[in-house]
Design an enzyme around this catalytic site. Structure first.
Site, PDB file in Angstrom:
ATOM      1  N   CYS A 264      34.051  43.646  45.528  1.00 36.49           N
ATOM      2  CA  CYS A 264      33.084  43.671  44.216  1.00 36.49           C
ATOM      3  C   CYS A 264      33.650  42.846  42.840  1.00 36.49           C
ATOM      4  O   CYS A 264      33.218  42.060  42.586  1.00 36.49           O
ATOM      5  CB  CYS A 264      32.965  45.209  43.593  1.00 36.49           C
ATOM      6  SG  CYS A 264      31.661  45.308  42.294  1.00 36.49           S
ATOM      7  N   CYS A 265      35.068  42.729  42.859  1.00 32.60           N
ATOM      8  CA  CYS A 265      35.600  42.188  41.650  1.00 32.60           C
ATOM      9  C   CYS A 265      35.723  40.605  42.231  1.00 32.60           C
ATOM     10  O   CYS A 265      35.412  39.880  41.533  1.00 32.60           O
ATOM     11  CB  CYS A 265      37.103  42.399  41.586  1.00 32.60           C
ATOM     12  SG  CYS A 265      37.177  43.771  40.395  1.00 32.60           S
TER      13      CYS A 265
ATOM     14  N   CYS B 213      34.617  46.670  33.421  1.00 28.87           N
ATOM     15  CA  CYS B 213      33.515  47.083  33.934  1.00 28.87           C
ATOM     16  C   CYS B 213      33.095  48.568  33.372  1.00 28.87           C
ATOM     17  O   CYS B 213      34.228  49.353  33.765  1.00 28.87           O
ATOM     18  CB  CYS B 213      32.880  46.795  34.988  1.00 28.87           C
ATOM     19  SG  CYS B 213      33.126  44.996  35.532  1.00 28.87           S
TER      20      CYS B 213
ATOM     21  N   CYS C 161      34.224  51.365  36.124  1.00 26.44           N
ATOM     22  CA  CYS C 161      35.723  51.337  36.559  1.00 26.44           C
ATOM     23  C   CYS C 161      36.851  51.216  35.486  1.00 26.44           C
ATOM     24  O   CYS C 161      37.851  50.828  35.543  1.00 26.44           O
ATOM     25  CB  CYS C 161      35.963  49.892  37.389  1.00 26.44           C
ATOM     26  SG  CYS C 161      34.915  49.361  38.802  1.00 26.44           S
TER      27      CYS C 161
ATOM     28  N   CYS D 224      42.136  43.123  38.680  1.00 24.92           N
ATOM     29  CA  CYS D 224      41.012  42.390  39.270  1.00 24.92           C
ATOM     30  C   CYS D 224      40.974  41.273  40.264  1.00 24.92           C
ATOM     31  O   CYS D 224      40.187  41.059  41.100  1.00 24.92           O
ATOM     32  CB  CYS D 224      39.994  42.258  38.277  1.00 24.92           C
ATOM     33  SG  CYS D 224      40.477  41.044  36.892  1.00 24.92           S
TER      34      CYS D 224
HETATM   35 FE1  SF4 Z   1      32.986  45.561  40.502  1.00 28.35          FE
HETATM   36 FE2  SF4 Z   1      34.490  47.299  38.971  1.00 28.35          FE
HETATM   37 FE3  SF4 Z   1      35.592  44.870  39.416  1.00 28.35          FE
HETATM   38 FE4  SF4 Z   1      33.407  45.273  37.613  1.00 28.35          FE
HETATM   39  S1  SF4 Z   1      35.828  45.880  37.352  1.00 28.35           S
HETATM   40  S2  SF4 Z   1      33.587  43.603  39.197  1.00 28.35           S
HETATM   41  S3  SF4 Z   1      32.110  46.759  38.460  1.00 28.35           S
HETATM   42  S4  SF4 Z   1      35.056  46.526  40.973  1.00 28.35           S
END
Ligand code: SF4
Length: 264
Positions: A151-152, A234, A237, A260
């Site tokens: 996701c990151c 985010c 998280c 991240c």
């Molecule tokens: Fe995805 Fe969480 Fe990374 Fe944001 S901090 S990009 S929601 S995994």
């Protein structure tokens, strides 16, 4: 910064002046010299890392302004606007990259808008190729719970990498006091992943020094900071931390993840 105590009309007049100055900056930026080769930039970073090993914020940023000029970008998470404020003193209207992941707290988006309206910066929203809904369709809902690394990568690391390719240097707000993974952060280094020079002008600052600077210079701070969020990412998280807890303990809490991937 917009000066405190201005009337609404005075604020609007100042924002009109900002809009004209920003447009002039963008027009002049289009005339800038071509980006130097990766080999040339690598040599610049290697020499500067030694030269500025025991330096200070202003000395490093004076060199950045002269060496890279408009080929410089600042990364700002909108936890506060201290870093772009410090940089803009040397590089007015500097491009300020905001990773618009689609998962931010409302307070963070409000901070981004307030910074753009009041400061002599050029905000650049860096967006992932997939919207949150498109990502859910392609990878399943709540990817941040099942595979936060991916996701990151999709929403932060790759979009930032792509957006940095027109620059020669990027400036981050990484500080040594943020935790063990950041304890040896240099002022200047070569960023091999993104292939450009990386500058950390606040490396030697403490969190208290950052807050003191914000207060002294009336710099915008995300309201979440005073609500128990010394480090803001985010919303899915990031959680509050207790007094005395590691400032980054609220990031990906309960998961085997501490960064991240932007700075590793
Ligand atoms: Fe995805 Fe969480 Fe990374 Fe944001 S901090 S990009 S929601 S995994």
């Amino acid at each position: 910064m917009t000066e405190p105590g201005l009337t609404l009309d005075e604020r609007r007049a100042q924002q009109a002046v900002h809009a004209r100055e920003r447009a002039a900056h963008l027009a002049s930026r289009d005339q800038r010299a071509p980006r130097r080769s990766v080999e040339e930039l690598h040599a610049v970073a290697t020499a500067a890392e030694k030269r500025f090993a025991r330096s200070d914020t202003d000395e490093v940023l004076a060199w950045v302004a002269e060496e890279f000029g408009d080929r410089t970008a600042v990364a700002c998470s909108m936890a506060d606007a201290v870093l772009p404020h410090v940089v803009a003193a040397h590089l007015p209207w500097v491009d300020t990259l905001f990773l618009d992941t689609g998962y931010h707290f409302a307070e963070t988006l409000g901070t981004r808008d307030a910074v753009e309206a009041s400061m002599r910066l050029t905000i650049v929203d860096v967006k992932p190729p997939l919207s949150v809904i498109e990502q859910d369709t392609e990878h399943g809902a709540k990817l941040y719970q099942r595979d936060p690394g991916l996701c990151c990568d999709l929403r932060k690391v790759q979009p930032l990498h792509d957006s940095l390719q027109g620059y020669e240097a990027w400036i981050t707000g990484v500080r040594r006091d943020e935790g063990p993974t950041r304890a040896s952060t240099p002022f200047v280094s070569w960023d091999d992943k993104n292939r450009l020079v990386k500058i950390n002008p606040l490396a030697a600052w403490t969190f208290d020094e950052l807050l003191a600077y914000a207060e002294e210079h009336d710099v915008i701070v995300n309201p979440l900071v005073s609500d128990g969020y010394p480090s803001i990412g985010c919303s899915p998280c990031t959680r509050r931390v207790a007094p005395g807890e590691d400032p980054r303990a609220g990031r990906w809490a309960g998961l085997d993840k501490t960064e991240c991937g932007l700075h590793s």
